[in-house]
Design an enzyme around this catalytic site. Sequence first.
Site, PDB file in Angstrom:
ATOM      1  N   CYS A  47      -7.398  -1.377  -4.772  1.00  0.00           N
ATOM      2  CA  CYS A  47      -6.740  -0.694  -5.894  1.00  0.00           C
ATOM      3  C   CYS A  47      -7.742  -0.308  -6.985  1.00  0.00           C
ATOM      4  O   CYS A  47      -7.360  -0.063  -8.123  1.00  0.00           O
ATOM      5  CB  CYS A  47      -5.664  -1.604  -6.485  1.00  0.00           C
ATOM      6  SG  CYS A  47      -4.534  -2.283  -5.264  1.00  0.00           S
ATOM      7  N   LYS A  88       2.307  -9.230 -11.240  1.00  0.00           N
ATOM      8  CA  LYS A  88       2.275  -8.942  -9.801  1.00  0.00           C
ATOM      9  C   LYS A  88       1.329  -9.923  -9.126  1.00  0.00           C
ATOM     10  O   LYS A  88       0.132  -9.958  -9.434  1.00  0.00           O
ATOM     11  CB  LYS A  88       1.798  -7.506  -9.584  1.00  0.00           C
ATOM     12  CG  LYS A  88       1.570  -7.158  -8.132  1.00  0.00           C
ATOM     13  CD  LYS A  88       1.240  -5.692  -7.960  1.00  0.00           C
ATOM     14  CE  LYS A  88       0.939  -5.371  -6.516  1.00  0.00           C
ATOM     15  NZ  LYS A  88       0.662  -3.952  -6.315  1.00  0.00           N
ATOM     16  N   ARG A 143      -6.740  -9.042  -2.276  1.00  0.00           N
ATOM     17  CA  ARG A 143      -6.609  -8.541  -3.640  1.00  0.00           C
ATOM     18  C   ARG A 143      -6.633  -9.671  -4.684  1.00  0.00           C
ATOM     19  O   ARG A 143      -6.160  -9.525  -5.787  1.00  0.00           O
ATOM     20  CB  ARG A 143      -5.313  -7.747  -3.780  1.00  0.00           C
ATOM     21  CG  ARG A 143      -5.154  -6.594  -2.805  1.00  0.00           C
ATOM     22  CD  ARG A 143      -4.239  -5.520  -3.386  1.00  0.00           C
ATOM     23  NE  ARG A 143      -3.612  -4.655  -2.422  1.00  0.00           N
ATOM     24  CZ  ARG A 143      -4.210  -3.692  -1.721  1.00  0.00           C
ATOM     25  NH1 ARG A 143      -5.506  -3.493  -1.849  1.00  0.00           N
ATOM     26  NH2 ARG A 143      -3.527  -2.939  -0.887  1.00  0.00           N
ATOM     27  N   LYS A 187       6.964  -9.308  -9.500  1.00  0.00           N
ATOM     28  CA  LYS A 187       7.001  -9.087  -8.060  1.00  0.00           C
ATOM     29  C   LYS A 187       6.073 -10.028  -7.347  1.00  0.00           C
ATOM     30  O   LYS A 187       5.012 -10.294  -7.892  1.00  0.00           O
ATOM     31  CB  LYS A 187       6.721  -7.615  -7.810  1.00  0.00           C
ATOM     32  CG  LYS A 187       5.431  -7.218  -7.151  1.00  0.00           C
ATOM     33  CD  LYS A 187       5.345  -5.753  -6.987  1.00  0.00           C
ATOM     34  CE  LYS A 187       4.720  -5.488  -5.644  1.00  0.00           C
ATOM     35  NZ  LYS A 187       3.971  -4.294  -5.578  1.00  0.00           N
TER      36      LYS A 187
HETATM   37  C1  PBG Z   1       0.249  -0.776  -4.422  1.00  0.00           C
HETATM   38  C2  PBG Z   1       1.544  -1.487  -4.215  1.00  0.00           C
HETATM   39  C3  PBG Z   1       1.860  -2.527  -3.308  1.00  0.00           C
HETATM   40  C4  PBG Z   1       3.236  -2.734  -3.433  1.00  0.00           C
HETATM   41  C5  PBG Z   1       3.706  -1.853  -4.408  1.00  0.00           C
HETATM   42  N1  PBG Z   1       2.649  -1.103  -4.878  1.00  0.00           N
HETATM   43  C6  PBG Z   1       1.023  -3.251  -2.323  1.00  0.00           C
HETATM   44  C7  PBG Z   1      -0.090  -4.104  -2.748  1.00  0.00           C
HETATM   45  O1  PBG Z   1      -0.320  -4.331  -3.930  1.00  0.00           O
HETATM   46  O2  PBG Z   1      -0.801  -4.535  -1.855  1.00  0.00           O
HETATM   47  C8  PBG Z   1       4.030  -3.708  -2.606  1.00  0.00           C
HETATM   48  C9  PBG Z   1       5.469  -3.369  -2.452  1.00  0.00           C
HETATM   49  C10 PBG Z   1       6.176  -4.031  -1.318  1.00  0.00           C
HETATM   50  O3  PBG Z   1       5.624  -4.858  -0.561  1.00  0.00           O
HETATM   51  O4  PBG Z   1       7.358  -3.722  -1.149  1.00  0.00           O
HETATM   52  N2  PBG Z   1      -0.735  -1.482  -5.064  1.00  0.00           N
END
Ligand code: PBG
Length: 329
Positions: free
Chosen positions: A135, A201, A223, A254
């Site tokens: 990212c 997150k 990540r 999340k």
């Molecule tokens: C992008 C992103 C992710 C998700 C939402 N935006 C994946 C990640 O961070 O690896 C995950 C959403 C899901 O699993 O439903 N960075």
Amino acid sequence: MTGKVELSMSEIKKNLHRMKSNKFLRDLCSETNFTIAHFVQPLFTSELVDEKEKIEGLKDNFVMNIEDTIRQIDNDINSGVNNFLLFISSKSKSIDSFNLEYHQKVISSIKDRFRHDINLWTDVCLCSLTSHGHCCLFDAKGSIDLDKTLLEISSIALAYAEAGSDIIAPSDMMDGRTLRIRDTLDKSNFSMTPIVSYSTKFSSNFYGPFRNAANSTPSFGDRKQYQLDYRNRSEAIRASIRCAEEGADMLMVKPGMTSIDLIRDIKSKTGLMVGSYQVSGEYAGLCLSEERGLLNLENSLEETWHVMRRAEAQFIITYGARLAKNIGF
Ligand code: PBG
């Protein structure tokens, strides 16, 4: 006399049951209630597919071309959904310079077609644009190059706003992104475009089905250098406070179920509304269990959504938003 009321055993046994004896009483006593207006449906649009492709584990969710995305939105509007969170992936990937032509075309095609009938949220991140799937951008030593990353992320946000996105949703977890995006949008006449930050997150095991769909699995490492550590509570709350201070309009936690304990604290400490994202791995767990005959999907979804709401989630992002009306919301 102590004033203490003596209760007989039979009264004690019935004291919770009594108010549950019929549907009207139960409904009258329900503390959490919400409507279809509180749901957000994710969508995946990709330049890489001609025919729509199933997403393993996410029943009734597909990776689609632009025309199929538009057809899907049409159907979803009929199912009462008006909020959509869009993930776009294009053919071109790079380590440092990104072509957003396809991305802008997807957004403007959708907005041209639906105008104010929908509220279009766009996920802003670099992971489906970078060839390594992270990212962020890296410097020559392999460390996160924050300056360059923030420049790219805020340019993507601006490009999406220019193409017609109603809400900018940065999901990258880079330090300072909300501030940079706000500043960039304000300077370009998008001061009325809200930012809904993925503010808390976690680096989670539950994003698997999503990464297949968004073509964003990191090609090396994980990540953990930028997403939150699920062992940490104060850090998780601080991350959201920081986004609020940087100008986020709403916040998000999340994965949904594994962040349930944080919503109320974040809300009370920031005064902002906090949504919950039922992520792909959580949703897939329910879908696959249903496939094996182990549970009923709709009933289980209803339960998880009520629990998120009970925890004071203002909105819910879920791959099952389009089922909500049928389930009774
Ligand atoms: C992008 C992103 C992710 C998700 C939402 N935006 C994946 C990640 O961070 O690896 C995950 C959403 C899901 O699993 O439903 N960075």
